[in-house]
Design a protein around this motif. Sequence first.
Motif, PDB file in Angstrom:
ATOM      1  N   SER A 290      61.815  69.662  -3.757  1.00  0.00           N
ATOM      2  CA  SER A 290      62.943  70.560  -4.008  1.00  0.00           C
ATOM      3  C   SER A 290      63.134  70.762  -5.506  1.00  0.00           C
ATOM      4  N   TYR A 291      63.024  69.670  -6.249  1.00  0.00           N
ATOM      5  CA  TYR A 291      63.221  69.728  -7.705  1.00  0.00           C
ATOM      6  C   TYR A 291      62.147  70.603  -8.361  1.00  0.00           C
ATOM      7  N   ASP A 292      60.895  70.400  -7.936  1.00  0.00           N
ATOM      8  CA  ASP A 292      59.802  71.195  -8.509  1.00  0.00           C
ATOM      9  C   ASP A 292      60.015  72.677  -8.222  1.00  0.00           C
ATOM     10  N   LEU A 293      60.401  72.986  -6.988  1.00  0.00           N
ATOM     11  CA  LEU A 293      60.610  74.388  -6.622  1.00  0.00           C
ATOM     12  C   LEU A 293      61.749  74.984  -7.453  1.00  0.00           C
ATOM     13  N   ARG A 294      62.883  74.302  -7.455  1.00  0.00           N
ATOM     14  CA  ARG A 294      64.062  74.913  -8.082  1.00  0.00           C
ATOM     15  C   ARG A 294      63.943  75.011  -9.600  1.00  0.00           C
ATOM     16  N   THR A 295      63.276  74.043 -10.228  1.00  0.00           N
ATOM     17  CA  THR A 295      63.159  74.130 -11.685  1.00  0.00           C
ATOM     18  C   THR A 295      62.130  75.196 -12.080  1.00  0.00           C
ATOM     19  N   ALA A 296      61.153  75.465 -11.189  1.00  0.00           N
ATOM     20  CA  ALA A 296      60.195  76.540 -11.462  1.00  0.00           C
ATOM     21  C   ALA A 296      60.833  77.918 -11.232  1.00  0.00           C
ATOM     22  N   GLU A 297      61.989  77.940 -10.568  1.00  0.00           N
ATOM     23  CA  GLU A 297      62.656  79.211 -10.258  1.00  0.00           C
ATOM     24  C   GLU A 297      63.872  79.443 -11.154  1.00  0.00           C
ATOM     25  N   ALA A 298      63.855  78.850 -12.349  1.00  0.00           N
ATOM     26  CA  ALA A 298      65.052  78.903 -13.204  1.00  0.00           C
ATOM     27  C   ALA A 298      65.478  80.343 -13.504  1.00  0.00           C
ATOM     28  N   LYS A 299      64.536  81.276 -13.478  1.00  0.00           N
ATOM     29  CA  LYS A 299      64.911  82.675 -13.779  1.00  0.00           C
ATOM     30  C   LYS A 299      65.819  83.260 -12.689  1.00  0.00           C
ATOM     31  N   ASP A 300      65.763  82.667 -11.487  1.00  0.00           N
ATOM     32  CA  ASP A 300      66.624  83.136 -10.401  1.00  0.00           C
ATOM     33  C   ASP A 300      68.023  82.534 -10.475  1.00  0.00           C
TER      34      ASP A 300
END
Length: 347
Positions: free
Chosen positions: A327-337
């Motif tokens: 979850s952390y990897d996904l959400r931090t890679a999506e910071a532009k969202d």
Amino acid sequence: MPQPRFVFGSLVLIAVALGGGAAAFAYTAGWFSPQRLTPKKIVNALAPPTGAALGHRRNHAKGICFTGVFEANGAGSVLSKAQVFTRGQYPALGRFNLATADPNAPDATVRVRGIGLRISTPDGQQWRSAMIDPPVFPVSTPRAFYELLLASKSKDPNAMKTFAGAHPEIAAFGAWAKNAPWTGSYAEERFNSLDSFVFTEGSGAEHTVRWSLLPAVQPVAVSPADLAKRGPDFLEQEIAERVRGGPQRWTMVVTIANPGDPTADPSKAWPEGRRTVAVGTLVVQQVEAERDGPCRDINFDPTVLPSGMKTSDDPFPAARSAAYARSYDLRTAEAKDYPRTATGAKP
Ligand code: HEM
């Protein structure tokens, strides 16, 4: 020319070793066993039908950050050599949150409330924890949790009934969800680790424990209907206002298992009368919105523990650690969202 042969031999060895590594990786990733529960599967199962909210936690997606201190009273040193139990004040950082995958869910619609907590000590160690307000977890194993997520999303109208038939342990959680009073404030909630952990004394003696944060404020029951009349974010507004008026406190209480208690199953409460030790007080001094707050990019992984604490035979913390990392990897890679708003701030 012995050298090239030697090099070739080494390369073969390296290739074999790498091949073995890749096979081991494929094995742990579950490629050879489609039934295997993987972090990817469990995190996908958390997503609502409309899809995951990009940039946000895949569960407990709605939350608000806080900072403060943990005031250790010294009593915990009889259970664990961790520095966090030596009398003193240690910086604490955390997040009040709701157990939903929707960061915009109205507060009155979410039954389970939680807290993420990180306490840091001068020896460079950290005690991270993520606790919730029910007294038991709905199911006994990580796989059952996955199956529960699938059942709750299933189009089969009997899916939940079938699930409950196969997992009767869910009844205790169901009774809590139905009958326990709701409150109007995070400051009135008791938060529980539910999972068990092992504390180690300086002598090497071990104790299997669970811990809870008990609110200093007396809880006031409010009906769900009345809560629904409050704004969709009343919990965040209330705790921010309350903490502006003065620090809020919870007592950290450690409960020690008796031999034979169900240490591997967070759906089973331990019988009354177990020895407890109040080890200190969490003092929440400041609340900040998540978007630009200090808790946003923290993973409250329950296996990040100081020396003097370790995981037990409870299978959840390892499964949670793997799922939280995904979850952390996904959400931090999506910071532009989910961009920060502060000028010049970096995600
Ligand atoms: C297999 C079982 C579980 C799974 C798959 C799971 C999954 C997750 C995921 C994916 C997150 C978001 C992590 C992040 O992005 O940082 C999360 C957060 C959280 N979980 Fe779990 N969870 C499980 C069991 C539990 C249990 C047993 C508890 C408490 C006793 C718990 C309490 C929390 C809390 C409080 C948060 C929010 C922490 C924060 O503010 O970052 N979870 N969970």
